[in-house]
Design an enzyme around this catalytic site. Structure first.
Site, PDB file in Angstrom:
ATOM      1  CB  CYS A   1      -2.164   1.956   5.872  1.00 13.16           C
ATOM      2  SG  CYS A   1      -1.658   0.958   4.455  1.00 13.16           S
TER       3      CYS A   1
ATOM      4  CB  CYS B   1      -6.688  -0.276   4.823  1.00 10.55           C
ATOM      5  SG  CYS B   1      -4.958  -0.797   4.914  1.00 10.55           S
TER       6      CYS B   1
ATOM      7  CD  GLU C   1      -1.835   4.548   2.971  1.00 14.23           C
ATOM      8  OE1 GLU C   1      -2.935   5.118   2.923  1.00 14.23           O
ATOM      9  OE2 GLU C   1      -1.591   3.507   2.316  1.00 14.23           O
TER      10      GLU C   1
ATOM     11  CG  HIS D   1      -1.971  -1.041   1.183  1.00 11.46           C
ATOM     12  ND1 HIS D   1      -3.109  -0.952   1.949  1.00 11.46           N
ATOM     13  CD2 HIS D   1      -2.082  -2.189   0.474  1.00 11.46           C
ATOM     14  CE1 HIS D   1      -3.878  -2.001   1.719  1.00 11.46           C
ATOM     15  NE2 HIS D   1      -3.267  -2.778   0.825  1.00 11.46           N
TER      16      HIS D   1
END
Length: 197
Positions: free
Chosen positions: A118, A115, A87, A85
């Site tokens: 993260c 999410c 992040e 992801h």
């Protein structure tokens, strides 16, 4: 204004230590800074979209500049990689810095609401604030109630602001979900929610 703790000398990345006597710096949230740094996250999201990936970008900002950035990877084949992801990519780059600033003074700018994975990683790293553009109606983690969680998460002082440059981020997600070649999260609640707007 929020209070941010900074150590007196630069050092390798470390989360804020509440037991040490730090100097104090007051940082007011700035709409100009938020828009500027979200623009950097949007550049990463556009790059992800151009590569056929889910258009999420992240920029970690400190002291008026971006110190680490990342974009979503691993979605071009329809899924499978849920670790890269934006992040997480940015945090990996942050921890590789030799002279990273105090984590509590860093703001994470994300084109989509982080999410749970993260959001938790940002809290565990001691990041001071998260600013996101577009809400993740399917998997966003920032609004989850933390009162019943263990102290590490419950007592985090992370600040969350939302809706910064939302329309630009929404346009990227609409473009992604409208392209029949993109299979990642196709026909999901998020795709339906996004395309209805």
């Amino acid at each position: 204004m929020r209070k941010v703790e900074l150590s007196k000398k630069p050092m390798r990345f470390r989360p804020s230590a509440s037991h040490s006597p730090p100097s104090t710096l007051l940082l007011p949230p700035s709409a100009v800074d938020d828009s500027l740094f979200m623009g950097e996250a949007l550049k990463e999201a556009r790059n992800a979209l151009a590569q056929g990936d889910f258009p999420v970008g992240c920029a970690l900002a400190y002291g008026g500049r971006v110190i680490a950035r990342g974009r979503r990877k691993g979605t071009t084949d329809g899924g499978g990689n849920e670790l890269d992801h934006a992040e997480m990519v940015a945090l990996r780059r942050l921890v590789k810095m030799k002279q990273a600033p105090e984590a509590a003074a860093i703001t994470a700018y994300c084109t989509m609401e982080p999410c749970l994975m993260c959001f938790s990683a940002l809290m565990l790293h001691g990041i001071g604030a998260i600013v996101y553009a577009y809400e993740d109606a399917m998997g966003g983690g920032t609004a989850c109630p933390r009162e019943g969680l263990n102290p590490l998460y419950r007592d985090s002082r992370i600040v969350v602001r939302s809706g910064i440059r939302r329309a630009e981020s929404l346009a990227l997600f609409k473009a992604f979900f409208s392209n029949p070649a993109n299979r990642y999260w196709r026909a999901s609640h998020l795709a339906e929610y996004t395309l209805k707007q």
